[in-house]
Scaffold this motif. Structure first.
Motif, PDB file in Angstrom:
ATOM      1  N   GLY A 148       0.812  -1.214   0.000  1.00 31.63           N
ATOM      2  CA  GLY A 148       0.000   0.000   0.000  1.00 31.63           C
ATOM      3  C   GLY A 148       0.843   1.261   0.000  1.00 31.63           C
ATOM      4  O   GLY A 148       0.633   2.173  -0.812  1.00 31.63           O
ATOM      5  N   LEU A 149       1.814   1.332   0.908  1.00 34.37           N
ATOM      6  CA  LEU A 149       2.646   2.529   1.017  1.00 34.37           C
ATOM      7  C   LEU A 149       3.494   2.749  -0.231  1.00 34.37           C
ATOM      8  O   LEU A 149       3.495   3.826  -0.833  1.00 34.37           O
ATOM      9  CB  LEU A 149       3.552   2.424   2.247  1.00 34.37           C
ATOM     10  N   LEU A 150       4.237   1.708  -0.629  1.00 35.61           N
ATOM     11  CA  LEU A 150       5.138   1.875  -1.768  1.00 35.61           C
ATOM     12  C   LEU A 150       4.367   1.967  -3.081  1.00 35.61           C
ATOM     13  O   LEU A 150       4.819   2.627  -4.021  1.00 35.61           O
ATOM     14  CB  LEU A 150       6.122   0.726  -1.820  1.00 35.61           C
ATOM     15  N   GLY A 151       3.202   1.318  -3.171  1.00 39.60           N
ATOM     16  CA  GLY A 151       2.378   1.464  -4.370  1.00 39.60           C
ATOM     17  C   GLY A 151       1.921   2.896  -4.557  1.00 39.60           C
ATOM     18  O   GLY A 151       1.920   3.425  -5.676  1.00 39.60           O
ATOM     19  N   SER A 152       1.546   3.553  -3.457  1.00 46.31           N
ATOM     20  CA  SER A 152       1.128   4.955  -3.567  1.00 46.31           C
ATOM     21  C   SER A 152       2.283   5.839  -3.986  1.00 46.31           C
ATOM     22  O   SER A 152       2.093   6.835  -4.700  1.00 46.31           O
ATOM     23  CB  SER A 152       0.558   5.433  -2.224  1.00 46.31           C
ATOM     24  N   MET A 153       3.506   5.488  -3.563  1.00 48.62           N
ATOM     25  CA  MET A 153       4.673   6.276  -3.944  1.00 48.62           C
ATOM     26  C   MET A 153       5.026   6.067  -5.416  1.00 48.62           C
ATOM     27  O   MET A 153       5.272   7.024  -6.152  1.00 48.62           O
ATOM     28  CB  MET A 153       5.869   5.908  -3.075  1.00 48.62           C
ATOM     29  N   LEU A 154       5.033   4.814  -5.852  1.00 48.00           N
ATOM     30  CA  LEU A 154       5.437   4.499  -7.218  1.00 48.00           C
ATOM     31  C   LEU A 154       4.455   5.035  -8.255  1.00 48.00           C
ATOM     32  O   LEU A 154       4.853   5.485  -9.334  1.00 48.00           O
ATOM     33  CB  LEU A 154       5.579   2.984  -7.387  1.00 48.00           C
ATOM     34  N   PHE A 155       3.169   4.986  -7.923  1.00 48.46           N
ATOM     35  CA  PHE A 155       2.151   5.269  -8.935  1.00 48.46           C
ATOM     36  C   PHE A 155       1.334   6.515  -8.644  1.00 48.46           C
ATOM     37  O   PHE A 155       0.268   6.712  -9.236  1.00 48.46           O
ATOM     38  CB  PHE A 155       1.216   4.055  -9.065  1.00 48.46           C
ATOM     39  N   TYR A 156       1.832   7.363  -7.761  1.00 49.78           N
ATOM     40  CA  TYR A 156       1.057   8.551  -7.402  1.00 49.78           C
ATOM     41  C   TYR A 156       0.743   9.421  -8.620  1.00 49.78           C
ATOM     42  O   TYR A 156      -0.399   9.840  -8.834  1.00 49.78           O
ATOM     43  CB  TYR A 156       1.812   9.383  -6.358  1.00 49.78           C
ATOM     44  N   SER A 157       1.765   9.698  -9.431  1.00 49.25           N
ATOM     45  CA  SER A 157       1.564  10.588 -10.580  1.00 49.25           C
ATOM     46  C   SER A 157       0.565  10.004 -11.579  1.00 49.25           C
ATOM     47  O   SER A 157      -0.250  10.723 -12.161  1.00 49.25           O
ATOM     48  CB  SER A 157       2.900  10.863 -11.274  1.00 49.25           C
ATOM     49  N   ALA A 158       0.632   8.677 -11.777  1.00 40.85           N
ATOM     50  CA  ALA A 158      -0.298   8.047 -12.712  1.00 40.85           C
ATOM     51  C   ALA A 158      -1.727   8.104 -12.178  1.00 40.85           C
ATOM     52  O   ALA A 158      -2.675   8.378 -12.931  1.00 40.85           O
ATOM     53  CB  ALA A 158       0.111   6.597 -12.947  1.00 40.85           C
ATOM     54  N   ILE A 159      -1.900   7.849 -10.899  1.00 41.10           N
ATOM     55  CA  ILE A 159      -3.241   7.882 -10.306  1.00 41.10           C
ATOM     56  C   ILE A 159      -3.796   9.304 -10.316  1.00 41.10           C
ATOM     57  O   ILE A 159      -4.992   9.516 -10.532  1.00 41.10           O
ATOM     58  CB  ILE A 159      -3.200   7.318  -8.878  1.00 41.10           C
ATOM     59  N   SER A 160      -2.932  10.280 -10.087  1.00 44.56           N
ATOM     60  CA  SER A 160      -3.384  11.668 -10.119  1.00 44.56           C
ATOM     61  C   SER A 160      -3.929  12.037 -11.487  1.00 44.56           C
ATOM     62  O   SER A 160      -4.884  12.815 -11.606  1.00 44.56           O
ATOM     63  CB  SER A 160      -2.225  12.603  -9.742  1.00 44.56           C
ATOM     64  N   ARG A 161      -3.303  11.496 -12.543  1.00 47.21           N
ATOM     65  CA  ARG A 161      -3.825  11.723 -13.894  1.00 47.21           C
ATOM     66  C   ARG A 161      -5.231  11.162 -14.046  1.00 47.21           C
ATOM     67  O   ARG A 161      -6.097  11.743 -14.713  1.00 47.21           O
ATOM     68  CB  ARG A 161      -2.899  11.073 -14.917  1.00 47.21           C
ATOM     69  N   LEU A 162      -5.469   9.984 -13.444  1.00 44.36           N
ATOM     70  CA  LEU A 162      -6.786   9.365 -13.550  1.00 44.36           C
ATOM     71  C   LEU A 162      -7.843  10.157 -12.788  1.00 44.36           C
ATOM     72  O   LEU A 162      -9.020  10.143 -13.159  1.00 44.36           O
ATOM     73  CB  LEU A 162      -6.723   7.930 -13.016  1.00 44.36           C
ATOM     74  N   ARG A 163      -7.433  10.834 -11.716  1.00 45.46           N
ATOM     75  CA  ARG A 163      -8.388  11.619 -10.932  1.00 45.46           C
ATOM     76  C   ARG A 163      -8.838  12.868 -11.664  1.00 45.46           C
ATOM     77  O   ARG A 163      -9.869  13.435 -11.344  1.00 45.46           O
ATOM     78  CB  ARG A 163      -7.767  12.024  -9.589  1.00 45.46           C
ATOM     79  N   GLY A 164      -8.062  13.298 -12.647  1.00 46.24           N
ATOM     80  CA  GLY A 164      -8.447  14.496 -13.377  1.00 46.24           C
ATOM     81  C   GLY A 164      -7.870  15.752 -12.756  1.00 46.24           C
ATOM     82  O   GLY A 164      -7.243  15.720 -11.687  1.00 46.24           O
ATOM     83  N   PRO A 165      -8.073  16.907 -13.386  1.00 51.50           N
ATOM     84  CA  PRO A 165      -7.485  18.161 -12.891  1.00 51.50           C
ATOM     85  C   PRO A 165      -8.084  18.581 -11.557  1.00 51.50           C
ATOM     86  O   PRO A 165      -9.278  18.415 -11.295  1.00 51.50           O
ATOM     87  CB  PRO A 165      -7.834  19.169 -14.001  1.00 51.50           C
ATOM     88  N   ARG A 166      -7.205  19.084 -10.682  1.00 54.71           N
ATOM     89  CA  ARG A 166      -7.622  19.615  -9.382  1.00 54.71           C
ATOM     90  C   ARG A 166      -6.893  20.931  -9.149  1.00 54.71           C
ATOM     91  O   ARG A 166      -5.813  21.158  -9.689  1.00 54.71           O
ATOM     92  CB  ARG A 166      -7.288  18.619  -8.248  1.00 54.71           C
ATOM     93  N   GLU A 167      -7.471  21.760  -8.347  1.00 53.07           N
ATOM     94  CA  GLU A 167      -6.840  23.047  -8.049  1.00 53.07           C
ATOM     95  C   GLU A 167      -5.570  22.801  -7.263  1.00 53.07           C
ATOM     96  O   GLU A 167      -5.548  22.040  -6.302  1.00 53.07           O
ATOM     97  CB  GLU A 167      -7.804  23.925  -7.241  1.00 53.07           C
ATOM     98  N   GLY A 168      -4.469  23.432  -7.671  1.00 51.86           N
ATOM     99  CA  GLY A 168      -3.177  23.226  -7.023  1.00 51.86           C
ATOM    100  C   GLY A 168      -3.151  23.753  -5.597  1.00 51.86           C
ATOM    101  O   GLY A 168      -3.916  24.646  -5.222  1.00 51.86           O
ATOM    102  N   ARG A 169      -2.234  23.195  -4.834  1.00 48.85           N
ATOM    103  CA  ARG A 169      -2.056  23.644  -3.450  1.00 48.85           C
ATOM    104  C   ARG A 169      -0.879  24.615  -3.417  1.00 48.85           C
ATOM    105  O   ARG A 169       0.262  24.206  -3.577  1.00 48.85           O
ATOM    106  CB  ARG A 169      -1.792  22.443  -2.537  1.00 48.85           C
ATOM    107  N   TRP A 170      -1.165  25.879  -3.183  1.00 49.36           N
ATOM    108  CA  TRP A 170      -0.122  26.900  -3.173  1.00 49.36           C
ATOM    109  C   TRP A 170       0.210  27.263  -1.735  1.00 49.36           C
ATOM    110  O   TRP A 170      -0.659  27.611  -0.940  1.00 49.36           O
ATOM    111  CB  TRP A 170      -0.573  28.129  -3.960  1.00 49.36           C
ATOM    112  N   MET A 171       1.502  27.186  -1.409  1.00 49.95           N
ATOM    113  CA  MET A 171       1.944  27.325  -0.023  1.00 49.95           C
ATOM    114  C   MET A 171       2.554  28.697   0.288  1.00 49.95           C
ATOM    115  O   MET A 171       2.700  29.050   1.450  1.00 49.95           O
ATOM    116  CB  MET A 171       3.001  26.260   0.293  1.00 49.95           C
ATOM    117  N   ASP A 172       2.963  29.426  -0.724  1.00 52.96           N
ATOM    118  CA  ASP A 172       3.678  30.671  -0.495  1.00 52.96           C
ATOM    119  C   ASP A 172       2.755  31.704   0.139  1.00 52.96           C
ATOM    120  O   ASP A 172       1.744  32.094  -0.450  1.00 52.96           O
ATOM    121  CB  ASP A 172       4.246  31.201  -1.813  1.00 52.96           C
ATOM    122  N   GLY A 173       3.110  32.158   1.309  1.00 53.60           N
ATOM    123  CA  GLY A 173       2.270  33.100   2.045  1.00 53.60           C
ATOM    124  C   GLY A 173       1.447  32.384   3.094  1.00 53.60           C
ATOM    125  O   GLY A 173       1.073  31.220   2.933  1.00 53.60           O
TER     126      GLY A 173
END
Length: 427
Positions: A131-156
């Motif tokens: 579970g842990l390493l699968g989420s690390m290895l495939f995070y970017s691919a799964i994020s593509r499947l989830r579709g566009p989301r508003e980015g998290r901006w930290m500055d400020g």
């Protein structure tokens, strides 16, 4: 023990580990490099290193709390609290830079509960690692499947509000599955010295990143940071001893292989399915046969592929891309299955090492950053289906060396532990 009692812990730890790992990655912002380069005081608290280290520390503290008194009741309470912390941004106005911390605390609690459920047993511990390493290895691919989301901006420090990193229905289902597994879990052995060693490792990784190995560091200071972490990890592995120590070194080797990373295009879902199947299948093979030396050797070869020059006019490392699509998940899976732990803390923290150590995946020396709107890329540019991103050659070379060192030191830890046990048992 019936089939449900055998399957339930494995399913629970795999789901819990995946949700926790994905949540850690999803909570990170898109402007961390800018924050660190401008030297803002809160820069250390919005990084992947902060999230990973805090997750490790929280997981260990949860394990300590659960094993001290009324384990099942304490575990159930920690499960609910962890899920609530992950879900908190959906109900409370929390800024993106603050949510990194609350999310890491929640994810750490979930990992700690999964470690309690696993109790160092082979299959549930394997489920947590998958579970842990699968989420690390495939995070970017799964994020593509989830579709566009508003980015998290930290500055400020303004109220740039965000929602939960995990859909609430999925988080609720995960909580229910974990609670069922907690009710049936047997209380495994727990050694305080293991917890202290894991806490030291998590704290050292954080301090070394902040002062020596962040994204603004030079190549020389970055290599010094890597050397310190390898020495400390070896000390922790030696303290754990045996298979548990080798498991920790295996986690470090997997973290080093993250020096190269795949980029995923919109049409890459079928490659993601294939690589995920290879990963899970390799874990199954490793659970049946100890292939640690072969897995570490393969991991070193795959990592070294990042040094190969691009082929053609597209500046794509074709060989390296194929290696990371096919051979990397196999190598990681074999290593996870083969180098399994036997005690609670080691089986929990081992697969968390890649999250707790971002020297390779985040702050490794890279070429000067370029952006699509200034480097001449046309607006209608279509990226490849999948491609490999690699740092400067010095980073890849150091990563390969670290993987080979992990192989040698892991074998040495196991052998010396065996010799100590043999000597203490007498003739």
């Amino acid at each position: 023990m019936n089939a449900a009692d055998r399957v339930s812990p494995v399913v629970a730890t795999a789901i819990g580990g995946f949700v926790a790992g994905y949540s850690i990655r999803e909570s990170l912002g898109q402007d961390v490099f800018h924050i660190e380069s401008t030297g803002k005081w809160y820069g250390a608290f919005v990084t992947a290193q902060w999230a990973g280290s805090l997750t490790v520390l929280t997981a260990v503290l949860v394990l300590v709390m659960v094993h001290r008194r009324r384990p099942r009741i304490s575990a159930a309470v920690a499960t609910v609290l962890g899920s609530l912390l992950v879900a908190l941004p959906s109900f409370v106005p929390i800024a993106a830079n603050q949510a990194v911390t609350t999310n890491a605390l929640g994810a750490g609690a979930l990992v700690g509960i999964c470690g309690f459920i696993a109790g160092g047993r082979r299959l549930p511990s394997g489920g947590l690692a998958v579970g842990l390493l699968g989420s690390m290895l495939f995070y970017s691919a799964i994020s593509r499947l989830r579709g566009p989301r508003e980015g998290r901006w930290m500055d400020g420090l303004g109220p740039y509000l965000v929602e939960s990193t995990v859909p609430l229905l999925l988080l609720l289902a995960t909580t229910v599955v974990l609670l069922v597994a907690v009710r049936r879990a047997s209380v495994g052995r727990f050694e305080t010295s293991d917890a202290v060693a894991a806490l030291v490792l998590g704290f050292v990784c954080l301090v070394v990143y902040i002062y020596l190995g962040n994204t603004t560091s030079t190549a020389a200071t970055w290599m010094f940071a890597v050397a310190i972490v390898v020495l400390v990890a070896y000390g922790v592995a030696f303290d754990l001893g045996g298979r548990d120590g080798r498991y920790m070194m295996s986690g470090l080797a997997i973290a080093a292989s993250g020096v190269n990373a795949l980029g995923w295009g919109d049409a890459s879902w079928w490659i993601f399915v294939v690589t995920a199947v290879l990963f899970v299948g390799a874990v199954g093979v490793g659970l049946r046969r100890d292939l640690t030396p072969a897995a570490c050797g393969l991991l070193a070869v795959v990592t070294a592929a990042g040094l190969l020059p691009p082929i053609g006019d597209d500046s794509i490392n074709v060989v390296g891309t194929v290696f990371y699509c096919v051979l990397h998940p196999i190598a990681v899976g074999l290593l996870l299955g083969s180098a399994r732990a036997t005690r609670t803390v080691a089986s929990t923290i081992g697969p968390l090492v890649p999250f707790a150590l971002t020297l390779f995946s985040v702050s490794v020396p890279v070429p000067p950053r370029v952006f699509g709107w200034v480097d001449g890329t046309s607006d209608d540019y279509v990226p490849p289906i999948v491609w490999l991103n690699s740092p400067l050659p010095v980073g890849v070379v150091v990563a390969v060396i670290v993987i080979l060192v992990c192989l040698v030191l892991g074998s040495r830890v196991e052998r010396e532990h065996h010799d100590r046990v043999s000597d203490s048992s007498g003739p």
